[in-house]
Design an enzyme around this catalytic site. Sequence first.
Site, PDB file in Angstrom:
ATOM      1  N   LYS A   1     -20.764 -26.394  46.651  1.00  0.00           N
ATOM      2  CA  LYS A   1     -22.140 -25.926  46.512  1.00  0.00           C
ATOM      3  C   LYS A   1     -23.364 -27.069  46.642  1.00  0.00           C
ATOM      4  O   LYS A   1     -24.304 -26.586  47.464  1.00  0.00           O
ATOM      5  CB  LYS A   1     -22.274 -25.404  45.143  1.00  0.00           C
ATOM      6  CG  LYS A   1     -21.567 -24.240  44.583  1.00  0.00           C
ATOM      7  CD  LYS A   1     -22.141 -23.672  43.437  1.00  0.00           C
ATOM      8  CE  LYS A   1     -22.169 -24.328  42.077  1.00  0.00           C
ATOM      9  NZ  LYS A   1     -20.862 -24.813  41.607  1.00  0.00           N
TER      10      LYS A   1
ATOM     11  N   ARG B   1     -25.528 -19.361  35.043  1.00  0.00           N
ATOM     12  CA  ARG B   1     -23.943 -19.461  34.795  1.00  0.00           C
ATOM     13  C   ARG B   1     -23.517 -18.724  33.577  1.00  0.00           C
ATOM     14  O   ARG B   1     -22.417 -18.584  33.377  1.00  0.00           O
ATOM     15  CB  ARG B   1     -23.806 -20.896  34.459  1.00  0.00           C
ATOM     16  CG  ARG B   1     -23.319 -21.737  35.804  1.00  0.00           C
ATOM     17  CD  ARG B   1     -23.315 -23.264  35.121  1.00  0.00           C
ATOM     18  NE  ARG B   1     -22.349 -24.068  35.897  1.00  0.00           N
ATOM     19  CZ  ARG B   1     -22.638 -25.186  36.604  1.00  0.00           C
ATOM     20  NH1 ARG B   1     -23.948 -25.446  36.862  1.00  0.00           N
ATOM     21  NH2 ARG B   1     -21.645 -25.850  37.154  1.00  0.00           N
TER      22      ARG B   1
ATOM     23  N   ARG C   1     -13.799 -36.851  44.396  1.00  0.00           N
ATOM     24  CA  ARG C   1     -15.246 -37.364  44.148  1.00  0.00           C
ATOM     25  C   ARG C   1     -15.198 -38.209  42.922  1.00  0.00           C
ATOM     26  O   ARG C   1     -16.162 -39.155  42.942  1.00  0.00           O
ATOM     27  CB  ARG C   1     -15.843 -35.933  43.789  1.00  0.00           C
ATOM     28  CG  ARG C   1     -17.474 -36.141  43.724  1.00  0.00           C
ATOM     29  CD  ARG C   1     -18.277 -34.890  43.392  1.00  0.00           C
ATOM     30  NE  ARG C   1     -18.090 -34.347  42.145  1.00  0.00           N
ATOM     31  CZ  ARG C   1     -18.788 -33.101  41.830  1.00  0.00           C
ATOM     32  NH1 ARG C   1     -19.245 -32.446  42.947  1.00  0.00           N
ATOM     33  NH2 ARG C   1     -18.485 -32.498  40.896  1.00  0.00           N
TER      34      ARG C   1
ATOM     35  N   ARG D   1     -18.650 -39.959  38.665  1.00  0.00           N
ATOM     36  CA  ARG D   1     -19.088 -38.866  37.784  1.00  0.00           C
ATOM     37  C   ARG D   1     -18.346 -38.831  36.581  1.00  0.00           C
ATOM     38  O   ARG D   1     -17.071 -38.784  36.621  1.00  0.00           O
ATOM     39  CB  ARG D   1     -19.385 -37.610  38.314  1.00  0.00           C
ATOM     40  CG  ARG D   1     -20.774 -37.127  38.747  1.00  0.00           C
ATOM     41  CD  ARG D   1     -20.706 -36.113  39.750  1.00  0.00           C
ATOM     42  NE  ARG D   1     -20.549 -34.784  38.499  1.00  0.00           N
ATOM     43  CZ  ARG D   1     -20.746 -33.655  38.774  1.00  0.00           C
ATOM     44  NH1 ARG D   1     -21.395 -33.394  40.001  1.00  0.00           N
ATOM     45  NH2 ARG D   1     -20.588 -32.657  38.127  1.00  0.00           N
TER      46      ARG D   1
ATOM     47  N   ARG E   1     -13.923 -27.607  33.086  1.00  0.00           N
ATOM     48  CA  ARG E   1     -14.930 -26.942  33.780  1.00  0.00           C
ATOM     49  C   ARG E   1     -14.461 -25.740  34.420  1.00  0.00           C
ATOM     50  O   ARG E   1     -15.277 -24.695  34.741  1.00  0.00           O
ATOM     51  CB  ARG E   1     -15.557 -27.980  34.650  1.00  0.00           C
ATOM     52  CG  ARG E   1     -16.522 -28.881  33.725  1.00  0.00           C
ATOM     53  CD  ARG E   1     -16.723 -30.344  34.778  1.00  0.00           C
ATOM     54  NE  ARG E   1     -17.524 -30.020  36.079  1.00  0.00           N
ATOM     55  CZ  ARG E   1     -17.276 -30.829  37.006  1.00  0.00           C
ATOM     56  NH1 ARG E   1     -16.535 -31.565  37.195  1.00  0.00           N
ATOM     57  NH2 ARG E   1     -18.159 -30.597  37.978  1.00  0.00           N
TER      58      ARG E   1
HETATM   59  P1  AMP Z   1     -22.847 -29.065  38.086  1.00  0.00           P
HETATM   60  O1  AMP Z   1     -23.311 -30.219  38.759  1.00  0.00           O
HETATM   61  O2  AMP Z   1     -23.671 -27.800  38.595  1.00  0.00           O
HETATM   62  O3  AMP Z   1     -21.412 -29.019  38.297  1.00  0.00           O
HETATM   63  O4  AMP Z   1     -23.214 -29.292  36.483  1.00  0.00           O
HETATM   64  C1  AMP Z   1     -22.741 -30.300  35.748  1.00  0.00           C
HETATM   65  C2  AMP Z   1     -22.676 -30.075  34.332  1.00  0.00           C
HETATM   66  O5  AMP Z   1     -24.129 -29.713  33.707  1.00  0.00           O
HETATM   67  C3  AMP Z   1     -22.062 -28.615  33.719  1.00  0.00           C
HETATM   68  O6  AMP Z   1     -20.644 -29.004  33.462  1.00  0.00           O
HETATM   69  C4  AMP Z   1     -22.777 -28.300  32.588  1.00  0.00           C
HETATM   70  O7  AMP Z   1     -22.386 -29.162  31.505  1.00  0.00           O
HETATM   71  C5  AMP Z   1     -24.229 -28.547  32.838  1.00  0.00           C
HETATM   72  N1  AMP Z   1     -24.797 -27.568  33.460  1.00  0.00           N
HETATM   73  C6  AMP Z   1     -25.475 -27.417  35.007  1.00  0.00           C
HETATM   74  N2  AMP Z   1     -25.858 -26.168  35.310  1.00  0.00           N
HETATM   75  C7  AMP Z   1     -25.861 -25.701  33.927  1.00  0.00           C
HETATM   76  C8  AMP Z   1     -26.265 -24.239  33.586  1.00  0.00           C
HETATM   77  N3  AMP Z   1     -26.817 -23.358  34.415  1.00  0.00           N
HETATM   78  N4  AMP Z   1     -25.736 -23.732  32.160  1.00  0.00           N
HETATM   79  C9  AMP Z   1     -25.340 -24.725  31.336  1.00  0.00           C
HETATM   80  N5  AMP Z   1     -24.950 -25.872  31.806  1.00  0.00           N
HETATM   81  C10 AMP Z   1     -25.207 -26.570  32.968  1.00  0.00           C
END
Ligand code: AMP
Length: 191
Positions: A15, A90, A129, A135, A146
């Site tokens: 994404k 989400r 990654r 990360r 996740r």
């Molecule tokens: P991502 O980079 O989109 O995978 O997001 C990394 C982490 O940020 C996720 O595992 C959540 O802990 C937090 N996060 C990102 N977007 C959201 C969201 N829309 N709602 C809740 N937590 C989020």
Amino acid sequence: MTSRLILVGPPGAGKGTQAARLSEALGVPAISTGDIFRANVKEQTELGRRAQRYMDAGEYVPDEVTNEMVRARLAEDDAAGGFLLDGYPRTADQVAELDGMLADAGTSLDAVVELTADTDEVVARLLQRATEQGRADDTEVVIRRRLEVYAEQTAPLTDIYAQRGLLTQVDGMGSIESVTERLLSALGASS
Ligand code: AMP
């Protein structure tokens, strides 16, 4: 013109990479909630301190924290003509909040694109990654959590958008360029 978009898909589906490319091609800002949270954690802001422990565990940051952050971001000037949301909404609560934000602004969504990916492939990509970017949430245990959280809370949301006639599914496997082409053609924006 399609300009208010959501990109949804499991962690590791690509994404972030595709959002950056689509943003460029469509001329709208890519807004990644994960990136905004990570920047805040790095800077140790109040928001970062509230989000960090959830992120490190692979859990979602609470809706009220996330919604408030997105409301502020969408109110910025560059999002007035359109945006590409990556990683939001989400949860069902976030879907409802976003509907409210857009209604308040007198606008609505144009499309929701789901990037689909094979589970083994996304786990492999995320582990890769982890070695490249370090990360904190890319360890195997957290990656599995996740993916579980995504399957439980986020995958079902695509039904809501499908019922509204907004959902398009795009295969996220293959080269970066071919996936971008598929996305642009699904959005009716291919050259
Ligand atoms: P991502 O980079 O989109 O995978 O997001 C990394 C982490 O940020 C996720 O595992 C959540 O802990 C937090 N996060 C990102 N977007 C959201 C969201 N829309 N709602 C809740 N937590 C989020």
